[in-house]
Motif scaffolding. Structure first.
Motif, short mmCIF file in Angstrom:
data_model
loop_
_atom_site.label_atom_id
_atom_site.label_comp_id
_atom_site.label_asym_id
_atom_site.label_seq_id
_atom_site.Cartn_x
_atom_site.Cartn_y
_atom_site.Cartn_z
N LYS A 101 75.96 -36.48 57.83
CA LYS A 101 75.63 -35.39 58.74
C LYS A 101 74.70 -34.36 58.10
O LYS A 101 73.97 -33.64 58.78
N SER A 102 74.73 -34.30 56.76
CA SER A 102 73.89 -33.30 56.06
C SER A 102 72.48 -33.82 55.80
O SER A 102 71.60 -33.06 55.41
N LEU A 103 72.23 -35.11 56.00
CA LEU A 103 70.97 -35.71 55.51
C LEU A 103 69.73 -35.21 56.23
O LEU A 103 68.63 -35.25 55.67
N LYS A 104 69.88 -34.70 57.44
CA LYS A 104 68.70 -34.18 58.15
C LYS A 104 68.10 -32.98 57.41
O LYS A 104 66.94 -32.64 57.63
N ASP A 105 68.88 -32.35 56.56
CA ASP A 105 68.39 -31.20 55.78
C ASP A 105 68.14 -31.54 54.31
O ASP A 105 67.84 -30.65 53.52
N PHE A 106 68.29 -32.80 53.93
CA PHE A 106 68.10 -33.16 52.52
C PHE A 106 66.62 -33.11 52.17
O PHE A 106 65.76 -33.45 52.98
N ASN A 107 66.33 -32.67 50.95
CA ASN A 107 64.96 -32.49 50.51
C ASN A 107 64.40 -33.81 49.94
O ASN A 107 64.35 -34.01 48.74
N ALA A 121 67.74 -38.85 63.49
CA ALA A 121 68.56 -39.65 64.43
C ALA A 121 69.75 -40.27 63.70
O ALA A 121 70.89 -40.22 64.19
N VAL A 122 69.50 -40.82 62.51
CA VAL A 122 70.59 -41.47 61.77
C VAL A 122 71.63 -40.44 61.35
O VAL A 122 72.84 -40.67 61.45
N LEU A 126 74.10 -41.69 63.69
CA LEU A 126 74.41 -42.86 62.85
C LEU A 126 73.74 -44.12 63.42
O LEU A 126 74.20 -45.25 63.21
N TYR A 127 72.66 -43.93 64.18
CA TYR A 127 71.99 -45.07 64.81
C TYR A 127 70.55 -44.71 65.12
O TYR A 127 70.24 -43.56 65.46
N TYR A 128 69.67 -45.72 64.99
CA TYR A 128 68.27 -45.54 65.40
C TYR A 128 67.73 -46.89 65.85
O TYR A 128 68.05 -47.92 65.25
N LYS A 129 66.89 -46.85 66.89
CA LYS A 129 66.25 -48.11 67.31
C LYS A 129 64.88 -47.82 67.91
O LYS A 129 64.72 -46.88 68.70
#
Ligand SMILES: C[S@@+](CC[C@H](N)C(=O)[O-])C[C@H]1O[C@@H](n2cnc3c(N)ncnc32)[C@H](O)[C@@H]1O
Length: 249
Positions: A101-107, A121-122, A126-129
């Motif tokens: 959940k934190s990865l959208k803000d990871f540098n 999206a992931v 937890l999904y992308y297509k």
């Protein structure tokens, strides 16, 4: 978008030698990547092998099992280096929902900017297509999750070390991996540990290592002959007992 802050008691940010950032997990007391470089390790240990071998695979879709998702470098770098004319379907278990959940803000490294929409999206769903890529991250135990899969071309075996994450290095675990791989199946890992190579050897895999000197070499296990440097494991077994890690030991 709300900024998800990671718990400072659980993770510590680390800058690796190629300037890409990784984390140290303070509960496991291990880093998610080698100090040699998160980006470098991801590309040379796993993705470059997938890229090279995929050229000789006839299937239109390459199915990858990424053990485990962590910061998602293996998955994201695979997408950035998607082999020409191939679709990618990536499956990845991960127990740590707070981290995902934190990865959208990871540098992440600047190369990841063009897939920011995929990272978001992931991290959220937890999904992308899209037409060429499908990613499924499963918030469950890898040992259970892998039993649901089949027809996998590549496994990126990238758990924490056997010392702290032994359930993902046992003979029984590798037996499950063998059962879900297809005839071209390949496992890539940073590990060169004898009990890991022994399990793969006993299960009938041919053992190879990486071509590049740019980074510490790991193990590549394959059902078919590969154009990679061979590991002469028979020679090693003349001097060493073929011991494996076992469940419940
Ligand atoms: C070395 S890190 C993976 C690094 C990741 N490949 C990357 O590129 O960032 C290992 C990950 O495995 C997860 N993990 C450990 N045991 C697990 C299990 N039994 N099932 C699912 N995830 C697990 C940990 O939470 C951690 O995120």
């Amino acid at each position: 978008m709300e900024n998800v802050k990671l718990s400072i008691n659980k993770y510590k940010e680390i800058k690796t030698k190629d300037d890409s950032l990784t984390l140290k997990n303070l509960e496991y007391n291990e880093c998610y990547h080698s100090s040699e470089g998160a980006l470098k390790e991801t590309y040379y240990k796993h993705v470059s092998v997938m890229e090279e071998i995929s050229k000789n695979i006839e299937d239109d879709e390459i199915r990858i099992l990424d053990i485990c998702f962590g910061l998602g470098y293996n998955t994201f770098v695979s997408i950035l280096n998607r082999p020409e004319n191939k679709k990618l379907k990536i499956f990845s278990p991960e127990l740590d929902l707070e981290l995902i959940k934190s990865l959208k803000d990871f540098n992440y490294p600047k190369e990841f900017k063009k897939i920011k929409h995929i990272i978001e999206a992931v991290s959220k769903d937890l999904y992308y297509k899209d037409d060429n890529i499908e990613i499924e991250v499963a918030n469950e135990d890898a040992r259970k999750y892998i039993k649901k899969l089949k027809n996998i071309h590549f496994v990126y075996q990238d758990a924490f070390s056997p010392k702290v994450n032994q359930e993902l290095w046992t003979f029984e675990y590798f037996t499950d991996l063998k059962n879900i791989l297809n005839k071209n199946g390949v496992i890539t890992t940073y590990s060169v540990a004898t009990p890991v190579r022994c399990a793969l050897y006993k299960l009938g895999f041919k053992l190879y290592t990486h071509k590049f000197d740019i980074i510490r070499k790991g193990t590549i296990a394959s059902f078919t002959d590969l154009d990679f440097p061979k590991v002469n494991f028979e020679e090693k077994l003349k001097r060493t007992e073929c011991r494996v890690y076992k469940d419940n030991s």
